[in-house]
Motif scaffolding. Structure first.
Motif, PDB file in Angstrom:
ATOM      1  N   UNK A  18      -0.482   8.603  -5.048  1.00 45.03           N
ATOM      2  CA  UNK A  18      -0.378   7.296  -4.425  1.00 45.03           C
ATOM      3  C   UNK A  18      -0.933   6.195  -5.304  1.00 45.03           C
ATOM      4  N   UNK A  19      -1.994   6.494  -6.028  1.00 46.74           N
ATOM      5  CA  UNK A  19      -2.595   5.494  -6.930  1.00 46.74           C
ATOM      6  C   UNK A  19      -1.706   5.185  -8.124  1.00 46.74           C
ATOM      7  N   UNK A  20      -0.772   6.058  -8.427  1.00 47.96           N
ATOM      8  CA  UNK A  20       0.200   5.760  -9.476  1.00 47.96           C
ATOM      9  C   UNK A  20       1.175   4.679  -9.019  1.00 47.96           C
ATOM     10  N   UNK A  21       1.327   4.555  -7.701  1.00 49.63           N
ATOM     11  CA  UNK A  21       2.253   3.579  -7.132  1.00 49.63           C
ATOM     12  C   UNK A  21       1.578   2.276  -6.734  1.00 49.63           C
ATOM     13  N   UNK A  22       0.325   2.356  -6.309  1.00 49.28           N
ATOM     14  CA  UNK A  22      -0.349   1.180  -5.767  1.00 49.28           C
ATOM     15  C   UNK A  22      -1.864   1.331  -5.886  1.00 49.28           C
ATOM     16  N   UNK A  23      -2.545   0.209  -5.986  1.00 43.52           N
ATOM     17  CA  UNK A  23      -4.011   0.247  -5.982  1.00 43.52           C
ATOM     18  C   UNK A  23      -4.543   0.532  -4.584  1.00 43.52           C
ATOM     19  N   UNK A  24      -3.747   0.201  -3.566  1.00 44.05           N
ATOM     20  CA  UNK A  24      -4.146   0.348  -2.163  1.00 44.05           C
ATOM     21  C   UNK A  24      -3.497   1.610  -1.596  1.00 44.05           C
ATOM     22  N   UNK A  25      -4.298   2.659  -1.421  1.00 43.62           N
ATOM     23  CA  UNK A  25      -3.812   3.926  -0.882  1.00 43.62           C
ATOM     24  C   UNK A  25      -4.483   4.154   0.461  1.00 43.62           C
ATOM     25  N   UNK A  26      -3.679   4.334   1.519  1.00 48.41           N
ATOM     26  CA  UNK A  26      -4.194   4.506   2.869  1.00 48.41           C
ATOM     27  C   UNK A  26      -3.777   5.870   3.406  1.00 48.41           C
ATOM     28  N   UNK A  27      -4.744   6.610   3.935  1.00 45.45           N
ATOM     29  CA  UNK A  27      -4.461   7.928   4.513  1.00 45.45           C
ATOM     30  C   UNK A  27      -4.479   7.797   6.030  1.00 45.45           C
ATOM     31  N   UNK A  28      -3.402   8.266   6.664  1.00 45.24           N
ATOM     32  CA  UNK A  28      -3.289   8.246   8.116  1.00 45.24           C
ATOM     33  C   UNK A  28      -3.579   9.638   8.646  1.00 45.24           C
ATOM     34  N   UNK A  49       4.148   3.823  12.494  1.00 48.34           N
ATOM     35  CA  UNK A  49       3.818   2.598  13.220  1.00 48.34           C
ATOM     36  C   UNK A  49       2.391   2.141  12.923  1.00 48.34           C
ATOM     37  N   UNK A  50       1.457   3.089  12.895  1.00 46.51           N
ATOM     38  CA  UNK A  50       0.066   2.746  12.572  1.00 46.51           C
ATOM     39  C   UNK A  50      -0.045   2.230  11.144  1.00 46.51           C
ATOM     40  N   UNK A  51       0.633   2.892  10.208  1.00 44.06           N
ATOM     41  CA  UNK A  51       0.602   2.461   8.820  1.00 44.06           C
ATOM     42  C   UNK A  51       1.201   1.088   8.625  1.00 44.06           C
ATOM     43  N   UNK A  52       2.335   0.843   9.240  1.00 43.66           N
ATOM     44  CA  UNK A  52       2.972  -0.476   9.121  1.00 43.66           C
ATOM     45  C   UNK A  52       2.142  -1.559   9.788  1.00 43.66           C
ATOM     46  N   UNK A  53       1.518  -1.235  10.915  1.00 41.60           N
ATOM     47  CA  UNK A  53       0.655  -2.209  11.590  1.00 41.60           C
ATOM     48  C   UNK A  53      -0.550  -2.594  10.743  1.00 41.60           C
ATOM     49  N   UNK A  67       0.825  -1.216   0.000  1.00 41.38           N
ATOM     50  CA  UNK A  67       0.000   0.000   0.000  1.00 41.38           C
ATOM     51  C   UNK A  67       0.856   1.262   0.000  1.00 41.38           C
ATOM     52  N   UNK A  68       0.297   2.319  -0.541  1.00 36.86           N
ATOM     53  CA  UNK A  68       0.905   3.645  -0.452  1.00 36.86           C
ATOM     54  C   UNK A  68       0.323   4.308   0.787  1.00 36.86           C
ATOM     55  N   UNK A  69       1.185   4.777   1.671  1.00 37.07           N
ATOM     56  CA  UNK A  69       0.752   5.431   2.906  1.00 37.07           C
ATOM     57  C   UNK A  69       0.891   6.935   2.756  1.00 37.07           C
ATOM     58  N   UNK A  70      -0.181   7.652   3.050  1.00 36.36           N
ATOM     59  CA  UNK A  70      -0.164   9.113   3.022  1.00 36.36           C
ATOM     60  C   UNK A  70      -0.284   9.588   4.465  1.00 36.36           C
ATOM     61  N   UNK A  71       0.762  10.246   4.939  1.00 33.94           N
ATOM     62  CA  UNK A  71       0.814  10.682   6.329  1.00 33.94           C
ATOM     63  C   UNK A  71       0.229  12.084   6.448  1.00 33.94           C
ATOM     64  N   UNK A  72      -0.921  12.189   7.095  1.00 32.35           N
ATOM     65  CA  UNK A  72      -1.616  13.473   7.255  1.00 32.35           C
ATOM     66  C   UNK A  72      -2.147  13.617   8.674  1.00 32.35           C
ATOM     67  N   UNK A  73      -1.349  13.186   9.657  1.00 30.59           N
ATOM     68  CA  UNK A  73      -1.832  13.154  11.035  1.00 30.59           C
ATOM     69  C   UNK A  73      -1.419  14.363  11.863  1.00 30.59           C
ATOM     70  N   UNK A  74      -0.561  15.205  11.347  1.00 30.19           N
ATOM     71  CA  UNK A  74      -0.055  16.332  12.129  1.00 30.19           C
ATOM     72  C   UNK A  74      -1.100  17.398  12.401  1.00 30.19           C
ATOM     73  N   UNK A  75      -0.832  18.226  13.389  1.00 31.52           N
ATOM     74  CA  UNK A  75      -1.778  19.252  13.813  1.00 31.52           C
ATOM     75  C   UNK A  75      -1.703  20.523  12.974  1.00 31.52           C
ATOM     76  N   UNK A 116      -9.084   4.799   5.439  1.00 35.61           N
ATOM     77  CA  UNK A 116      -8.737   5.882   6.369  1.00 35.61           C
ATOM     78  C   UNK A 116      -8.246   5.217   7.636  1.00 35.61           C
ATOM     79  N   UNK A 117      -7.073   5.605   8.105  1.00 34.33           N
ATOM     80  CA  UNK A 117      -6.528   5.052   9.334  1.00 34.33           C
ATOM     81  C   UNK A 117      -6.339   6.185  10.335  1.00 34.33           C
ATOM     82  N   UNK A 118      -6.925   6.024  11.505  1.00 36.52           N
ATOM     83  CA  UNK A 118      -6.796   7.037  12.535  1.00 36.52           C
ATOM     84  C   UNK A 118      -5.597   6.694  13.413  1.00 36.52           C
ATOM     85  N   UNK A 119      -4.718   7.670  13.595  1.00 33.38           N
ATOM     86  CA  UNK A 119      -3.521   7.494  14.420  1.00 33.38           C
ATOM     87  C   UNK A 119      -3.865   7.980  15.829  1.00 33.38           C
TER      88      UNK A 119
END
Length: 108
Positions: free
Chosen positions: A58-68, A102-106, A22-30, A87-90
């Motif tokens: 992200x979809x150019x890299x993988x079919x599975x795109x996850x936003x954190x 860590x959340x994305x890898x888990x 999966x492609x992980x998009x990190x968007x958890x900061x304040x 959508x993954x909540x950190x």
């Protein structure tokens, strides 16, 4: 990789295994200095948000795109016009980038 004139060339051609990660998009900061979520900023001339563009890339890299998401999770998810695969909540987003990773890898 194979050496060519003393430089390593990486083969970026797609293979079936490339789509398994999966492609992980990190968007958890304040975005505390900005005062609002950076992910929702509009890109000049496109009308897309940074998050929309990140999901597209992200979809150019993988079919599975996850936003954190973390600090602005409900707002970012509600206002997103492009939907990721997940959508993954950190929960401990205040801990920094490592908590998002860590959340994305888990999730894998």
């Amino acid at each position: 990789m194979r050496p060519a004139f003393g430089v390593f060339i990486i083969n970026f051609s797609a293979s079936p295994n490339d789509q398994e990660f999966p492609a992980l998009i990190l968007a958890a900061g304040a975005s505390s200095r900005l005062g609002r979520p950076k992910a929702l900023l509009r890109m000049p001339g496109t009308g897309n948000t940074l998050l929309d563009q990140a999901i597209h890339n992200g979809r150019l890299l993988s079919r599975d795109v996850r936003v954190l998401c973390g600090a602005w999770y409900p707002l970012i998810r509600f206002r997103a016009t492009t939907q990721p695969s997940a959508w993954l909540q950190v929960p401990d987003w205040q801990e920094g980038l490592s908590a998002s990773l860590a959340t994305g890898l888990a999730s894998m």
